[in-house]
Design an enzyme around this catalytic site. Structure first.
Site, PDB file in Angstrom:
ATOM      1  N   GLY A 213       0.838  -1.203   0.000  1.00  0.00           N
ATOM      2  CA  GLY A 213       0.000   0.000   0.000  1.00  0.00           C
ATOM      3  C   GLY A 213       0.864   1.240   0.000  1.00  0.00           C
ATOM      4  CG  ASN A 214      -0.161   4.727  -1.458  1.00  0.00           C
ATOM      5  OD1 ASN A 214      -0.864   5.533  -0.861  1.00  0.00           O
ATOM      6  ND2 ASN A 214      -0.537   4.142  -2.600  1.00  0.00           N
ATOM      7  NE  ARG A 215       4.702   6.271   5.686  1.00  0.00           N
ATOM      8  CZ  ARG A 215       5.903   5.910   5.280  1.00  0.00           C
ATOM      9  NH1 ARG A 215       6.373   6.370   4.142  1.00  0.00           N
ATOM     10  NH2 ARG A 215       6.636   5.086   6.019  1.00  0.00           N
ATOM     11  CB  ALA A 281      -1.776   7.580  -3.764  1.00  0.00           C
TER      12      ALA A 281
END
Ligand code: CTP
Length: 404
Positions: A213-215, A281
């Site tokens: 995943g990402n932030r 994102a």
């Protein structure tokens, strides 16, 4: 949600019997989520007490240019500040006397001084006896006030305080509220439009418990969705895993997890929208295989093969019919050149560039700093702002472009 939610309403009360109805009007505004401050003409206090209106509005009520309490210094009630504070001024009831003064720029009480200083839209609800309402001078004054851009909430017919029956009754509080809501709604610049917004990260499963995943928090996309809905458009918010709470009657939230889910959801709605804004994102890669069972730990290294996800924005650019398509670009170097390249590659009408070199920009935080570039490569650089303010800037640019 009412368009009055969050609005700052300055209520002006003049000295007519209908002033007693302003208690109900304040309650109605507050119930819809508005903040209310009240200014009264000194004579109106004979019809309703400041205490009633301050209790209901939860704000001090003023009727003079300064307040003096025993043993204390005099406090000036700044009419300019009041006028600047308000998103709208509602004067109800407007008596023949106040009407005439407003029409002629007379400024002999706090309400009139505030009216003259106010830069916001002004609504006024006349109330007077039948013959006064019909009088030629009243008609001239009503026309004059409207010619200044003030909105009249017409008086209705019915039994009047004098016992006469006819035109001159102040509109009922619920009708005043409806009038203002309808007026605001009719002016909303995105009314009738449908907008697709993507937000948040995507999670690409490695096994049933792990993911890539990402932030991204989803905050920027949610602010964009809220701002668009506040301007009257219907929004489909396709959002990856995010703890953001979005409540608005014009926002339909579609929760998704992976890039593939987001791709499918976007294409489900895309053909019916006028504008699409891809702020998500999206993960660029996903594991080539997802294990059905949890991967057991071993003492050797683990190699996970990654394959590209579908580029949602690019696919929307290819499928573009008449939609105005907006993408985001998160860059660390050669920012503007890379963003321009994305406009071409993904067939965009506009791109919102964030640079990770700018302090306060990007994921997680409450602020962002963007440069907006249109399809003719015109750049507009904005300062560091809250994500809510950035959302407003982005939407203003879109509105300007679609109306150009
Ligand atoms: N985007 C998308 N689908 C993907 C990847 C990105 O729709 N699989 C969209 C994002 O929502 C954003 C835009 O593409 O609006 C640009 O994302 P960004 O990560 O900056 O660029 P990429 O196209 O992924 O290119 P790169 O990572 O090489 O800069």
């Amino acid at each position: 949600m009412s368009v009055l939610n969050g609005k700052k309403i300055l209520l002006g009360v003049s000295a007519g019997i209908a002033a007693y109805k302003t208690a109900e009007l304040v309650r109605a505004f507050i119930k819809l989520g508005a903040e209310v401050k009240v200014v009264m003409t000194p004579a109106s206090k004979d019809f309703i007490t400041p205490l009633t209106l301050s209790t209901l509005s939860k704000n001090p009520v003023h009727s003079t240019f300064y307040d003096k309490k025993e043993g204390e210094d005099e406090l000036w009630n700044n009419h300019v500040d009041l006028g600047l504070w308000a998103d709208m001024m509602v004067i109800a009831p407007v008596t023949a006397n106040t009407l005439s003064k407003m029409a002629n720029g007379v400024c002999d009480n706090l309400l009139l001084a505030t009216y003259l200083s106010a830069k916001c839209p002004v609504y006024f609800a006349p109330a007077m006896d039948l013959d006064m309402y019909k009088h030629q001078s009243t008609k001239v004054n009503l026309d004059k006030l409207q010619s200044f851009g003030n909105k009249m909430i017409p008086a209705t017919s019915g039994e009047l305080a004098s016992g006469l029956i006819g035109e001159g009754r102040m509109a009922e509080p619920k009708d005043i509220v409806c009038f203002i809501e309808d007026d605001i709604n009719s002016k909303l610049p995105l009314k009738g439009k449908k907008v697709l917004v993507t937000a948040g990260p995507t999670y690409e499963n490695i096994d049933p418990v792990r993911f890539i995943g990402n932030r991204s928090s989803g905050k920027m996309g949610c602010e964009i969705a809220k701002e668009i809905a506040n301007l009257g458009a219907e929004v489909i918010l396709v959002i990856g895993p995010s703890s953001q709470i979005v409540e608005h009657s014009l926002i339909k939230r579609v929760d998704v997890k992976s890039a593939e889910d987001m791709y499918n959801a976007c294409h489900k709605y895309y053909s019916n929208v006028d504008i699409a804004i891809c702020s998500a994102a999206v993960a660029d890669y996903k594991p080539s295989n997802t294990d059905n069972q949890k991967i057991k730990s071993k003492n050797s290294s683990l190699i996970i093969e990654l394959v590209p996800t579908k580029d949602i924005l690019k696919s929307l650019g290819e499928a573009k019919d008449n939609q105005f398509l907006v993408g985001f670009a998160l860059e660390t170097n050669n920012e503007v050149a890379n963003a321009k390249e994305k406009i071409k590659k993904k067939n965009l009408d506009m791109i919102v560039l964030n640079s990770l070199q700018d302090k306060g920009a990007g994921f997680e935080g409450d602020t962002n700093k963007v440069t907006i570039i249109d399809k003719h490569f015109k750049e507009n650089v904005f300062s560091l702002k809250s994500k809510k303010e950035v959302a407003k800037d982005i939407i203003n640019e879109i509105i300007q472009q679609i109306n150009a």
